[in-house]
Write an enzyme that holds these catalytic residues in place. Sequence first.
Site, PDB file in Angstrom:
ATOM      1  N   HIS A   1      -2.973   4.149   4.103  1.00 26.40           N
ATOM      2  CA  HIS A   1      -4.327   3.979   3.586  1.00 26.40           C
ATOM      3  C   HIS A   1      -4.352   3.403   2.170  1.00 26.40           C
ATOM      4  O   HIS A   1      -5.418   3.185   1.606  1.00 26.40           O
ATOM      5  CB  HIS A   1      -5.041   5.344   3.594  1.00 26.40           C
ATOM      6  CG  HIS A   1      -6.512   5.280   3.344  1.00 26.40           C
ATOM      7  ND1 HIS A   1      -7.096   5.694   2.151  1.00 26.40           N
ATOM      8  CD2 HIS A   1      -7.529   4.855   4.133  1.00 26.40           C
ATOM      9  CE1 HIS A   1      -8.408   5.536   2.225  1.00 26.40           C
ATOM     10  NE2 HIS A   1      -8.702   5.026   3.404  1.00 26.40           N
TER      11      HIS A   1
ATOM     12  N   ASP B   1     -13.163  13.488 -20.115  1.00 24.22           N
ATOM     13  CA  ASP B   1     -13.293  13.421 -21.582  1.00 24.22           C
ATOM     14  C   ASP B   1     -13.095  12.011 -22.135  1.00 24.22           C
ATOM     15  O   ASP B   1     -12.681  11.840 -23.298  1.00 24.22           O
ATOM     16  CB  ASP B   1     -12.301  14.379 -22.261  1.00 24.22           C
ATOM     17  CG  ASP B   1     -12.703  15.841 -22.078  1.00 24.22           C
ATOM     18  OD1 ASP B   1     -13.884  16.094 -21.772  1.00 24.22           O
ATOM     19  OD2 ASP B   1     -11.836  16.723 -22.237  1.00 24.22           O
TER      20      ASP B   1
ATOM     21  N   LYS C   1     -13.463   5.592  -5.622  1.00 27.38           N
ATOM     22  CA  LYS C   1     -12.930   6.946  -5.836  1.00 27.38           C
ATOM     23  C   LYS C   1     -12.426   7.004  -7.268  1.00 27.38           C
ATOM     24  O   LYS C   1     -11.377   6.439  -7.599  1.00 27.38           O
ATOM     25  CB  LYS C   1     -11.778   7.259  -4.881  1.00 27.38           C
ATOM     26  CG  LYS C   1     -12.143   7.185  -3.394  1.00 27.38           C
ATOM     27  CD  LYS C   1     -11.713   5.883  -2.781  1.00 27.38           C
ATOM     28  CE  LYS C   1     -11.981   5.884  -1.280  1.00 27.38           C
ATOM     29  NZ  LYS C   1     -11.750   4.559  -0.685  1.00 27.38           N
TER      30      LYS C   1
ATOM     31  N   LYS D   1      -4.126   0.884  -1.105  1.00 24.60           N
ATOM     32  CA  LYS D   1      -4.602  -0.458  -1.401  1.00 24.60           C
ATOM     33  C   LYS D   1      -3.873  -0.937  -2.656  1.00 24.60           C
ATOM     34  O   LYS D   1      -4.266  -0.608  -3.792  1.00 24.60           O
ATOM     35  CB  LYS D   1      -6.114  -0.465  -1.643  1.00 24.60           C
ATOM     36  CG  LYS D   1      -6.933   0.151  -0.489  1.00 24.60           C
ATOM     37  CD  LYS D   1      -7.200   1.608  -0.722  1.00 24.60           C
ATOM     38  CE  LYS D   1      -8.260   2.213   0.185  1.00 24.60           C
ATOM     39  NZ  LYS D   1      -8.169   2.029   1.599  1.00 24.60           N
TER      40      LYS D   1
ATOM     41  N   ASP E   1       4.604 -11.084  -8.165  1.00 25.25           N
ATOM     42  CA  ASP E   1       5.843 -11.425  -8.853  1.00 25.25           C
ATOM     43  C   ASP E   1       6.486 -10.174  -9.459  1.00 25.25           C
ATOM     44  O   ASP E   1       6.498  -9.128  -8.826  1.00 25.25           O
ATOM     45  CB  ASP E   1       5.583 -12.504  -9.908  1.00 25.25           C
ATOM     46  CG  ASP E   1       5.093 -13.812  -9.270  1.00 25.25           C
ATOM     47  OD1 ASP E   1       5.427 -14.046  -8.093  1.00 25.25           O
ATOM     48  OD2 ASP E   1       4.386 -14.577  -9.940  1.00 25.25           O
TER      49      ASP E   1
ATOM     50  N   HIS F   1     -17.706   2.794  -1.995  1.00 29.07           N
ATOM     51  CA  HIS F   1     -16.378   3.150  -1.516  1.00 29.07           C
ATOM     52  C   HIS F   1     -15.432   3.526  -2.663  1.00 29.07           C
ATOM     53  O   HIS F   1     -14.230   3.722  -2.445  1.00 29.07           O
ATOM     54  CB  HIS F   1     -15.814   1.957  -0.720  1.00 29.07           C
ATOM     55  CG  HIS F   1     -14.625   2.253   0.105  1.00 29.07           C
ATOM     56  ND1 HIS F   1     -13.400   1.657  -0.109  1.00 29.07           N
ATOM     57  CD2 HIS F   1     -14.452   3.083   1.158  1.00 29.07           C
ATOM     58  CE1 HIS F   1     -12.526   2.093   0.789  1.00 29.07           C
ATOM     59  NE2 HIS F   1     -13.128   2.960   1.561  1.00 29.07           N
TER      60      HIS F   1
END
Length: 478
Positions: A396, A229, A224, A398, A403, A222
């Site tokens: 979508h 370089d 991405k 995450k 704090d 999952h």
Amino acid sequence: MLMSPSVIAAVMVAFHIVGVMAALHAVMTVRTAPGAIAWAGSLVMMPYFALIPYLIFGRSTFAGYVNARRFNNDRLREIRRGMTASEREALSACVVTAPAQACMRALPGLTGMPCLANNDVRLLINGQQTFEAIFAAIDAATQVVLVQFFIVHDDELGRELQRRLCERARAGVKVYFLFDSIGCHGLGRAYMRTLQQAGVEARPFATHPGFVNRFQLNFRNHRKLVVVDGARAFLGGHNVGNEYLGARAPLSPWRDTHIEIRGAAVLELQMAFAEDWYWAAREVPYLMLPPQGDVGEMICQVVPSGPADAQETCSLFFVEAIQSAQKRVWITSPYFVPDEAVFAMLRLAVLRGVDVRILIPSRPDHLVVYAASTIYAYQAVCAGVKVYRYQPGFLHQKVILIDDEAAAVGTANLDNRSFRLNFEMMVMTAHPAFARDVTRMLEADFAEAREISRDEFLASPALLRVAMHVAKLFAPIL
């Protein structure tokens, strides 16, 4: 022609024998006791119904990741042998042996990766910003591009990525393209053939080789990630498709977040990519040392996780983040199906007086997951957690904010699938300025959200509430 009773009996006996063997496999390999009991009981008592689902959801073997990590260590030693003494000293100087932030102290031991200073991290708040930055970096690549996505569509955005990767490969740049075979099930062979003809090294990530992988819906990659370089890396929630630019109803506008990373942590991201690439291609990709010199003041901890880990890295990462919070912990996720450990940490944080907020979508993309998320959201609200539903479109992203000092962005959702079944990647960044950027971003998101109350669930039709409780039974695989 009807089968004789003896043939039927022989078939049933064969099913039960195979079921017992599969049950033993489940007892030996399934991570959690409830999961092992559920699979073993079903396979022994009802093998004719349970064998196919176990083939689809239950089987996993990732022994090859041990070899991948060994090759990674060898490659890292090769890189260091080719460095000058000053370069080795500079890399060693980036290692933070005792992070001041409580949320980061256990992570080096949990992940096997050091906590590193000398980084700069930039928020990319939507799809437009994300892909403009990624495409600009790819266009400027001179030596190597590493690309990894869970989903790639053969649409306008997907073809734009394809065109740029082909151009770089034809220019002599080493280009590696890794995609999940189930997440990209709709990606045609013509798309891959175009990449390969241009010189791009393209491989699918498959849990099992060959035909069997078509039946394995769990244990997906999952992640991405794009690395250019060895100097710049991009990580977050965006896959490659028009919907991630908000160009597809009914989920548009799409709300997602990526980050751009420069500095020492980019090497650790390359190492994680190399593990995945070795699993798919049985070879180690070309890796580069990040450029030397001062990049930034941010401390970063790379947190790769997956079913190949000796421990439940992703779940423990969320536990550590939540339990370390003293003032607030804000979490955004498209799915809210926590395990018992994470849910307990959320409740305990509320009892400590921490401002605990969860931001989830108001629109479903998977009905069963949405139903399970709703019942968990109700239980969280009853425990004092503030739960909000994002209104403008599908959420979508995450993101975790702890704090005023730390925040994490990556690919892991707040659900069991990310905790135990998928390969995920998060980056925890400790720096007040970055935490302020994340705070402003989330405050804007909460301003466009509606807080959930207990009455919302209780006012639902009885049949719908029953359906939500039934959906919760599937939490271990959601």
